[in-house]
Design a protein around this motif. Structure first.
Motif, mmCIF file in Angstrom:
data_model
loop_
_atom_site.group_PDB
_atom_site.id
_atom_site.type_symbol
_atom_site.label_atom_id
_atom_site.label_comp_id
_atom_site.label_asym_id
_atom_site.label_seq_id
_atom_site.Cartn_x
_atom_site.Cartn_y
_atom_site.Cartn_z
ATOM 1 N N SER A 31 0.815 -1.219 0.000
ATOM 2 C CA SER A 31 0.000 0.000 0.000
ATOM 3 C C SER A 31 0.845 1.264 0.000
ATOM 4 O O SER A 31 0.397 2.314 -0.463
ATOM 5 C CB SER A 31 -0.935 0.008 1.208
ATOM 6 O OG SER A 31 -0.215 0.239 2.420
ATOM 7 N N GLN A 33 3.525 1.643 -1.699
ATOM 8 C CA GLN A 33 4.223 1.738 -2.982
ATOM 9 C C GLN A 33 3.278 1.932 -4.159
ATOM 10 O O GLN A 33 3.720 1.903 -5.305
ATOM 11 C CB GLN A 33 5.041 0.463 -3.223
ATOM 12 C CG GLN A 33 6.020 0.117 -2.117
ATOM 13 C CD GLN A 33 6.718 -1.205 -2.384
ATOM 14 O OE1 GLN A 33 7.331 -1.412 -3.417
ATOM 15 N NE2 GLN A 33 6.613 -2.120 -1.426
ATOM 16 N N THR A 34 1.997 2.125 -3.890
ATOM 17 C CA THR A 34 1.007 2.151 -4.967
ATOM 18 C C THR A 34 0.883 3.535 -5.582
ATOM 19 O O THR A 34 -0.191 4.134 -5.615
ATOM 20 C CB THR A 34 -0.366 1.680 -4.446
ATOM 21 O OG1 THR A 34 -0.707 2.455 -3.277
ATOM 22 C CG2 THR A 34 -0.328 0.212 -4.089
ATOM 23 N N GLN A 41 0.510 0.332 -9.787
ATOM 24 C CA GLN A 41 -0.043 -0.482 -8.706
ATOM 25 C C GLN A 41 -0.068 -1.962 -9.075
ATOM 26 O O GLN A 41 0.293 -2.824 -8.261
ATOM 27 C CB GLN A 41 -1.447 0.023 -8.380
ATOM 28 C CG GLN A 41 -1.458 1.427 -7.800
ATOM 29 C CD GLN A 41 -2.782 2.134 -7.997
ATOM 30 O OE1 GLN A 41 -3.755 1.558 -8.486
ATOM 31 N NE2 GLN A 41 -2.837 3.407 -7.635
ATOM 32 N N ALA A 76 -7.167 -1.940 -9.887
ATOM 33 C CA ALA A 76 -6.034 -2.346 -9.052
ATOM 34 C C ALA A 76 -6.485 -2.650 -7.626
ATOM 35 O O ALA A 76 -6.053 -3.638 -7.017
ATOM 36 C CB ALA A 76 -4.959 -1.264 -9.058
ATOM 37 N N GLN A 77 -7.352 -1.817 -7.066
ATOM 38 C CA GLN A 77 -7.857 -2.072 -5.721
ATOM 39 C C GLN A 77 -8.704 -3.333 -5.686
ATOM 40 O O GLN A 77 -8.639 -4.129 -4.736
ATOM 41 C CB GLN A 77 -8.671 -0.866 -5.236
ATOM 42 C CG GLN A 77 -9.068 -0.912 -3.770
ATOM 43 C CD GLN A 77 -10.428 -1.565 -3.529
ATOM 44 O OE1 GLN A 77 -11.181 -1.818 -4.472
ATOM 45 N NE2 GLN A 77 -10.733 -1.842 -2.271
ATOM 46 N N PHE A 100 -5.138 -1.162 0.862
ATOM 47 C CA PHE A 100 -4.748 -0.624 -0.437
ATOM 48 C C PHE A 100 -5.098 0.861 -0.560
ATOM 49 O O PHE A 100 -4.393 1.619 -1.221
ATOM 50 C CB PHE A 100 -5.431 -1.414 -1.554
ATOM 51 C CG PHE A 100 -4.857 -1.178 -2.918
ATOM 52 C CD1 PHE A 100 -3.785 -1.920 -3.369
ATOM 53 C CD2 PHE A 100 -5.383 -0.205 -3.744
ATOM 54 C CE1 PHE A 100 -3.245 -1.698 -4.632
ATOM 55 C CE2 PHE A 100 -4.858 0.026 -5.005
ATOM 56 C CZ PHE A 100 -3.786 -0.723 -5.448
ATOM 57 N N PRO A 306 -0.244 7.541 -2.707
ATOM 58 C CA PRO A 306 -0.511 6.128 -2.974
ATOM 59 C C PRO A 306 -2.003 5.860 -3.084
ATOM 60 O O PRO A 306 -2.819 6.595 -2.534
ATOM 61 C CB PRO A 306 0.103 5.425 -1.748
ATOM 62 C CG PRO A 306 0.069 6.455 -0.674
ATOM 63 C CD PRO A 306 0.300 7.768 -1.365
ATOM 64 N N GLY A 307 -2.345 4.782 -3.788
ATOM 65 C CA GLY A 307 -3.744 4.402 -3.903
ATOM 66 C C GLY A 307 -4.329 4.716 -5.262
ATOM 67 O O GLY A 307 -3.685 5.318 -6.117
#
Length: 461
Positions: A31, A33-34, A41, A76-77, A100, A306-307
């Motif tokens: 999470s 690094q997203t 991601q 991605a999530q 995430f 991120p996210g």
């Protein structure tokens, strides 16, 4: 007494091998690094879960990605939620999906507050000056990684290229690209027997993954489970909006935002970029939550946190409620609106995965479905590449020109508007990632420091 399916027994053992505590630590690390939108991601998850930890096979990962691509919402999530379900059931899905988005929620909440309180500052702009080019480099690396793993046949490369051209040059809607790619994949599967064979680059000599490509998940689908999941999901989705209507009235900004973003959550096919134009138009012209041009600033904040990029809706809700708080304190209204919007945006993502994954798992052995999803996976590569081009153009160029040539009529900047500083910082990011092999976080830190040096230094001179 019936004999258990050996594949299901192996799957159950695989799930037990990854304790929830260990999986939670891994998801938390992922999470952070997203960055860089869905391309970055997906690449982070593939590197950590498939290549490093060997928790899931390449084809299993790509199958899950193809399914999530068909759903509305951030793929991605949803992919993280799906893989979390594969590893640890419903608890794993909740842990993976929540973690995430959690760092991005916290970061964007803070940045939205800074934006409202202080506006544009040299310090913040300097950090963004370095972060945005770094994300361009990260997305470029992600396109290469995903393409190597997902395009195992020249025909799929052609599908990916055609999808890219359809999106970038002709502006074909994303759902149409996916539908056509699925049909092409199905047709190709009838003529190319090895269409779904893993590409050579995806086959390695490492240890076998814990969740292999041919194992079944132990949780069987059932009508009772589906009905219970649907009922709980719909109640959780609607409850905060109902509470807001009771406490502050049905005409409050909280109800307006809750209903609007609930609707947006089910039409966000194609990722954040596909829906941002609609959100911006409604937020600015219909509801008056933002000023013209502020949507771009919100997207810049979402790009550098991120996210999922769809988190930009949190910024929209925060700014809108701060300026239209009703009887509440503006800061309290802004925070409540941001959290409410985040809730109604992501609860459907969990519902789609937990409702559909058990059924999709039982269809993985279906050859026709596998071929169709191979076409969808190829289209995903083209989509990610188109997002990479979009982001690169809007990072490296000033939006001062328009490119028109034949069928092209794109609001892309011309060469004269090239930002040399952003180009140099992008080259730095590419060198650190591709040449030096630095991690994503280390590269982001180096580019942010470089941007800070350039921006603050230039302001002082």
């Amino acid at each position: 007494m019936s004999t258990p399916d050996p594949r299901e027994t192996a799957e159950r053992r695989a799930r037990d091998v990854v304790p929830l505590r260990e999986a939670t630590r891994a998801w938390f690390a992922i999470s952070l690094q997203t960055f860089g939108g869905p391309a970055g991601q997906i690449a982070v998850m593939q590197r950590v879960l498939v290549e490093e930890k060997r928790w899931i096979g390449h084809q299993r990962f790509l199958f899950a990605l193809s399914y999530c691509t068909l759903l509305p919402g951030p793929e991605a999530q949803q992919l993280a939620t799906y893989v979390g379900w594969l590893l640890n059931g419903v608890r794993g899905a909740l842990v993976a999906g929540i973690l995430f988005v959690l760092p991005g929620v916290a970061a964007l909440l803070v940045l939205s507050g800074i934006y409202v309180a202080y506006g544009d500052t040299t310090l913040v702009e300097s950090v963004f000056l370095g972060l945005a080019p770094a994300v361009v480099a990260i997305v470029a690396q992600a396109v290469v990684r995903v393409a190597r793993k997902g395009l195992g046949h020249p025909a799929l490369v052609a599908v990916a290229a055609a999808s890219f051209v359809a999106l970038v040059v002709f502006g074909v809607p994303f759902p149409a690209v996916v539908a056509v790619s699925a049909a092409v994949g199905w047709v190709l599967g009838r003529r190319v027997p090895d269409l779904t064979r893993p590409p050579r680059a995806a086959v390695d000599d490492g240890p076998p993954p814990l969740v292999s490509d041919d194992q079944l998940h132990s949780e069987r689908p059932s009508g009772r489970r589906a009905a219970l999941t649907l009922a709980i999901g719909l109640v959780l989705w609607a409850a905060p909006v109902g509470v807001a209507a009771l406490l502050v009235g049905p005409s409050s900004i909280f109800v307006d935002q809750g209903l609007f973003f609930s609707g947006a959550a089910v039409v966000t096919f194609g990722g954040a970029y596909a829906v941002l134009a609609y959100v911006a138009q409604q937020a600015v012209q219909v509801y008056g939550w933002l000023l013209p041009g502020e949507m771009v600033r919100g997207l810049a904040l979402a790009e550098t946190t991120p996210g999922p990029l769809i988190m930009v809706v949190q910024f929209v809700a925060f700014v809108g409620a701060y300026r239209h708080p009703g009887d509440l304190d503006p800061w309290l209204a802004a925070v409540l609106a941001a959290l409410l919007t985040t809730w109604v945006t992501f609860v459907p993502c969990f519902l789609f995965i937990l409702l559909g994954a058990p059924y999709v798992e039982r269809l993985r052995g279906n050859r026709s479905l596998a071929d169709a999803l191979a076409g969808v996976t190829a289209a995903v590569v083209g989509v990610i590449a188109s997002l990479a081009v979009f982001f690169a153009l809007h990072t490296l160029f000033d939006a001062t020109g328009r490119l028109t040539a034949g069928p092209l009529d794109l609001e892309y900047p011309h060469l004269a508007s090239l930002d040399v500083t952003s180009l140099a910082l992008t080259a730095l990011g590419c060198a650190l990632l591709f040449w030096r092999g630095w991690s994503v976080l280390r590269t982001l830190g180096a580019c942010a420091a470089a941007g800070l040096l350039v921006g603050v230094g230039g302001a002082l001179l």
